[in-house]
Design an enzyme around this catalytic site. Structure first.
Site, PDB file in Angstrom:
ATOM      1  CE1 TYR A 109      45.597  38.809  33.891  1.00 46.08           C
ATOM      2  CE2 TYR A 109      44.239  38.639  35.864  1.00 46.08           C
ATOM      3  CZ  TYR A 109      44.780  39.396  34.841  1.00 46.08           C
ATOM      4  OH  TYR A 109      44.505  40.751  34.771  1.00 46.08           O
ATOM      5  CD  GLU A 146      49.484  31.656  42.799  1.00 47.46           C
ATOM      6  OE1 GLU A 146      50.098  32.664  43.162  1.00 47.46           O
ATOM      7  OE2 GLU A 146      48.976  30.845  43.597  1.00 47.46           O
ATOM      8  CB  VAL A 203      30.896  40.085  32.603  1.00 44.33           C
ATOM      9  CG1 VAL A 203      31.326  41.283  33.444  1.00 44.33           C
ATOM     10  CG2 VAL A 203      29.434  39.809  32.756  1.00 44.33           C
ATOM     11  NE  ARG A 222      37.750  40.450  41.529  1.00 42.75           N
ATOM     12  CZ  ARG A 222      37.871  39.840  40.344  1.00 42.75           C
ATOM     13  NH1 ARG A 222      37.517  40.461  39.257  1.00 42.75           N
ATOM     14  NH2 ARG A 222      38.347  38.619  40.273  1.00 42.75           N
TER      15      ARG A 222
HETATM   16  P1  NAD Z   1      43.892  43.691  26.791  1.00 44.45           P
HETATM   17  O1  NAD Z   1      43.905  42.217  26.560  1.00 44.45           O
HETATM   18  O2  NAD Z   1      42.996  44.518  25.960  1.00 44.45           O
HETATM   19  O3  NAD Z   1      45.361  44.281  26.654  1.00 44.45           O
HETATM   20  C1  NAD Z   1      46.523  43.533  26.908  1.00 44.45           C
HETATM   21  C2  NAD Z   1      47.527  43.860  25.804  1.00 44.45           C
HETATM   22  O4  NAD Z   1      48.754  43.160  26.066  1.00 44.45           O
HETATM   23  C3  NAD Z   1      47.063  43.417  24.419  1.00 44.45           C
HETATM   24  O5  NAD Z   1      47.250  44.455  23.500  1.00 44.45           O
HETATM   25  C4  NAD Z   1      47.947  42.212  24.108  1.00 44.45           C
HETATM   26  O6  NAD Z   1      48.135  41.994  22.728  1.00 44.45           O
HETATM   27  C5  NAD Z   1      49.213  42.588  24.847  1.00 44.45           C
HETATM   28  N1  NAD Z   1      50.067  41.435  25.160  1.00 44.45           N
HETATM   29  C6  NAD Z   1      49.690  40.252  25.725  1.00 44.45           C
HETATM   30  N2  NAD Z   1      50.761  39.462  25.874  1.00 44.45           N
HETATM   31  C7  NAD Z   1      51.843  40.157  25.398  1.00 44.45           C
HETATM   32  C8  NAD Z   1      53.223  39.862  25.279  1.00 44.45           C
HETATM   33  N3  NAD Z   1      53.729  38.688  25.684  1.00 44.45           N
HETATM   34  N4  NAD Z   1      54.040  40.799  24.735  1.00 44.45           N
HETATM   35  C9  NAD Z   1      53.552  42.000  24.321  1.00 44.45           C
HETATM   36  N5  NAD Z   1      52.235  42.326  24.408  1.00 44.45           N
HETATM   37  C10 NAD Z   1      51.401  41.415  24.955  1.00 44.45           C
HETATM   38  O7  NAD Z   1      43.583  43.890  28.342  1.00 44.45           O
HETATM   39  P2  NAD Z   1      43.358  45.197  29.202  1.00 44.45           P
HETATM   40  O8  NAD Z   1      42.037  45.079  29.848  1.00 44.45           O
HETATM   41  O9  NAD Z   1      43.674  46.411  28.421  1.00 44.45           O
HETATM   42  O10 NAD Z   1      44.444  44.992  30.361  1.00 44.45           O
HETATM   43  C11 NAD Z   1      45.683  45.702  30.366  1.00 44.45           C
HETATM   44  C12 NAD Z   1      46.447  45.341  31.633  1.00 44.45           C
HETATM   45  O11 NAD Z   1      45.672  45.700  32.788  1.00 44.45           O
HETATM   46  C13 NAD Z   1      46.748  43.847  31.756  1.00 44.45           C
HETATM   47  O12 NAD Z   1      48.035  43.682  32.308  1.00 44.45           O
HETATM   48  C14 NAD Z   1      45.714  43.369  32.738  1.00 44.45           C
HETATM   49  O13 NAD Z   1      46.143  42.238  33.458  1.00 44.45           O
HETATM   50  C15 NAD Z   1      45.529  44.580  33.627  1.00 44.45           C
HETATM   51  N6  NAD Z   1      44.216  44.584  34.268  1.00 44.45           N
HETATM   52  C16 NAD Z   1      43.093  44.848  33.549  1.00 44.45           C
HETATM   53  C17 NAD Z   1      41.856  44.795  34.177  1.00 44.45           C
HETATM   54  C18 NAD Z   1      40.578  45.094  33.443  1.00 44.45           C
HETATM   55  O14 NAD Z   1      39.521  44.955  34.032  1.00 44.45           O
HETATM   56  N7  NAD Z   1      40.579  45.523  32.202  1.00 44.45           N
HETATM   57  C19 NAD Z   1      41.787  44.466  35.536  1.00 44.45           C
HETATM   58  C20 NAD Z   1      42.957  44.180  36.219  1.00 44.45           C
HETATM   59  C21 NAD Z   1      44.173  44.262  35.589  1.00 44.45           C
HETATM   60  N1  UDP Z   2      30.339  36.252  33.326  1.00 44.88           N
HETATM   61  C1  UDP Z   2      29.054  35.881  32.958  1.00 44.88           C
HETATM   62  N2  UDP Z   2      28.765  35.814  31.629  1.00 44.88           N
HETATM   63  C2  UDP Z   2      29.659  36.115  30.658  1.00 44.88           C
HETATM   64  C3  UDP Z   2      30.973  36.507  31.046  1.00 44.88           C
HETATM   65  C4  UDP Z   2      31.279  36.560  32.396  1.00 44.88           C
HETATM   66  O1  UDP Z   2      28.194  35.607  33.801  1.00 44.88           O
HETATM   67  O2  UDP Z   2      29.298  36.033  29.465  1.00 44.88           O
HETATM   68  C5  UDP Z   2      30.655  36.343  34.758  1.00 44.88           C
HETATM   69  C6  UDP Z   2      31.905  35.582  35.187  1.00 44.88           C
HETATM   70  O3  UDP Z   2      31.604  34.243  35.511  1.00 44.88           O
HETATM   71  C7  UDP Z   2      32.340  36.380  36.393  1.00 44.88           C
HETATM   72  C8  UDP Z   2      31.912  37.818  36.068  1.00 44.88           C
HETATM   73  O4  UDP Z   2      30.937  37.708  35.039  1.00 44.88           O
HETATM   74  O5  UDP Z   2      31.655  35.965  37.547  1.00 44.88           O
HETATM   75  C9  UDP Z   2      33.058  38.696  35.570  1.00 44.88           C
HETATM   76  O6  UDP Z   2      33.714  37.999  34.537  1.00 44.88           O
HETATM   77  P1  UDP Z   2      34.903  38.634  33.693  1.00 44.88           P
HETATM   78  O7  UDP Z   2      35.406  37.548  32.812  1.00 44.88           O
HETATM   79  O8  UDP Z   2      34.451  39.896  33.068  1.00 44.88           O
HETATM   80  O9  UDP Z   2      36.000  39.056  34.763  1.00 44.88           O
HETATM   81  P2  UDP Z   2      36.595  38.397  36.097  1.00 44.88           P
HETATM   82  O10 UDP Z   2      35.927  37.099  36.407  1.00 44.88           O
HETATM   83  O11 UDP Z   2      38.035  38.242  35.778  1.00 44.88           O
HETATM   84  O12 UDP Z   2      36.292  39.424  37.111  1.00 44.88           O
END
Ligand code: NAD
Ligand code: UDP
Length: 315
Positions: A147, A149, A189, A279
């Site tokens: 993810y 990289e 989380v 973070r």
């Molecule tokens: P999510 O998993 O709900 O949405 C991702 C969507 O992409 C899904 O609908 C999935 O089916 C689709 N998808 C995955 N691989 C695909 C492919 N190869 N072709 C077409 N569709 C594909 O996640 P989200 O939280 O809505 O995240 C959306 C975007 O925002 C992602 O790129 C994620 O990396 C980025 N992002 C989200 C967060 C967050 O906290 N939610 C933080 C940082 C970055």
């Molecule tokens: N985490 C946790 N319990 C859970 C899910 C996540 O303690 O049931 C922790 C996880 O180890 C991380 C933080 O919550 O330290 C955020 O995790 P999440 O998967 O939501 O996002 P990311 O680690 O990508 O920020």
């Protein structure tokens, strides 16, 4: 310029993507939602399917796509560690091949293209809070690397397409975002803790729960993305979009228990490897260039999200 634009949202059936489709349609645009439903859910967009300006296409962004559009929002990628680690090779392909295909489409159609990058480009950061000029601390061989990289390589591709082909790019580094329409089995989380609390099940703290995150409510994020897309040609990012108010994961658990009135107990499970210890976004650049900062307090966002999951679990 036409007021109504033809907009492609990749990952449009996901959590953030579906809210983005709602917002763009409400603004009067035509929206083409492209998703392979890996982590997305038809339920997230089913209220839109009878809208004439809305179209859904089942498509995997690792394959080329030929459509005519004015703007592209590239959100396709699983975002939760359990899902992006399920098939790490596909995750990396989605970020890299997906970026190449979406950028190629932007180049041909001259569309403006937004990339959903992530705070994960900073890895387990040694600079706190994280500023955009920090290059990060990522383990390139670890279980999060597919993810982290992948998103870093996608940023490279965006900036090279911009320099080499003059593609109009906008790159945001999104920090932990939450809200209604997160998948109940998403594994992140906020959704995990709320679903566990509503079921009076044990709340699973990984490690001792002292690691920190900063949680941004989805409407705040969408406002930041809209402001970024509206900036002039000279501002392309990357720009941090996130809520700078930082909480420990244990504090989050305690708040969720209090807000749900749950009888859940906290249990401690092993910390996954490479789990970032802290973070917090530095949002000075977003404040200056976008006039943006989050407005929704964690308590208010959690109440909305809890109400969503209460209804979902009862259905
Ligand atoms: P999510 O998993 O709900 O949405 C991702 C969507 O992409 C899904 O609908 C999935 O089916 C689709 N998808 C995955 N691989 C695909 C492919 N190869 N072709 C077409 N569709 C594909 O996640 P989200 O939280 O809505 O995240 C959306 C975007 O925002 C992602 O790129 C994620 O990396 C980025 N992002 C989200 C967060 C967050 O906290 N939610 C933080 C940082 C970055
Ligand atoms: N985490 C946790 N319990 C859970 C899910 C996540 O303690 O049931 C922790 C996880 O180890 C991380 C933080 O919550 O330290 C955020 O995790 P999440 O998967 O939501 O996002 P990311 O680690 O990508 O920020």
């Amino acid at each position: 310029m036409r007021q109504s634009r033809r907009i492609l949202v990749s990952g449009g059936a996901g959590f953030i993507g579906s809210h983005l489709c709602d917002k763009l349609l409400a603004e009067g645009h035509e929206v083409l939602c492209v998703d392979n439903y890996f982590t997305g859910w038809r339920r997230n967009i089913e209220h839109l399917v009878n809208t004439p300006r809305f179209e859904v296409m089942r498509h995997d962004v690792t394959f080329p796509l030929y459509v005519e559009v004015d703007d592209i929002y590239n959100l396709a990628c699983p975002a939760s560690p359990i899902h992006y680690q399920h098939d790490p090779v596909q995750t990396l392909k989605t970020s890299v091949h997906g970026a190449i295909n979406m950028l190629g489409l932007a180049k041909r159609t001259r569309a403006k293209i937004f990339q959903a990058s992530t705070s994960e480009v900073y890895g387990d950061p040694t600079v706190h809070p994280q500023t955009e000029d920090y290059w990060g601390n990522v383990n390139p061989r670890g279980i999060r690397a597919c993810y982290d990289e992948g998103k870093r390589a996608a940023e490279t591709l965006f900036f090279d397409y911009h320099r080499q082909h003059k593609v109009r790019i906008k790159v945001a580094r999104i920090f932990n975002t939450y809200g209604p329409r997160m998948h109940p089995n998403d594994g992140r989380v906020v959704s995990n803790f709320i679903v566990q609390a509503l079921q009076n099940a044990d709340i699973t703290l990984y490690g001792d729960g002292s690691q920190t995150r900063s949680f941004c409510y989805v409407t705040d994020l969408l406002d930041g993305i809209a402001r970024l897309m509206a900036t002039g040609e000279d501002f392309i990012g990357p720009v941090n979009l996130g809520n700078p108010v930082e909480f420990s994961i244990r504090e989050l658990a305690e708040r969720v228990i209090a807000l749900t009135g749950s009888k859940s107990k906290l249990i401690y499970l092993p910390l996954p490897s490479d789990d970032p210890k802290q973070r917090q976004p530095d949002i000075a650049l977003a404040r200056r260039e976008l006039g943006w900062e989050p407005k929704v307090a964690l308590e208010d966002g959690l109440k909305e999200t809890i109400a969503y999951f209460r209804t979902l679990l009862a259905s």
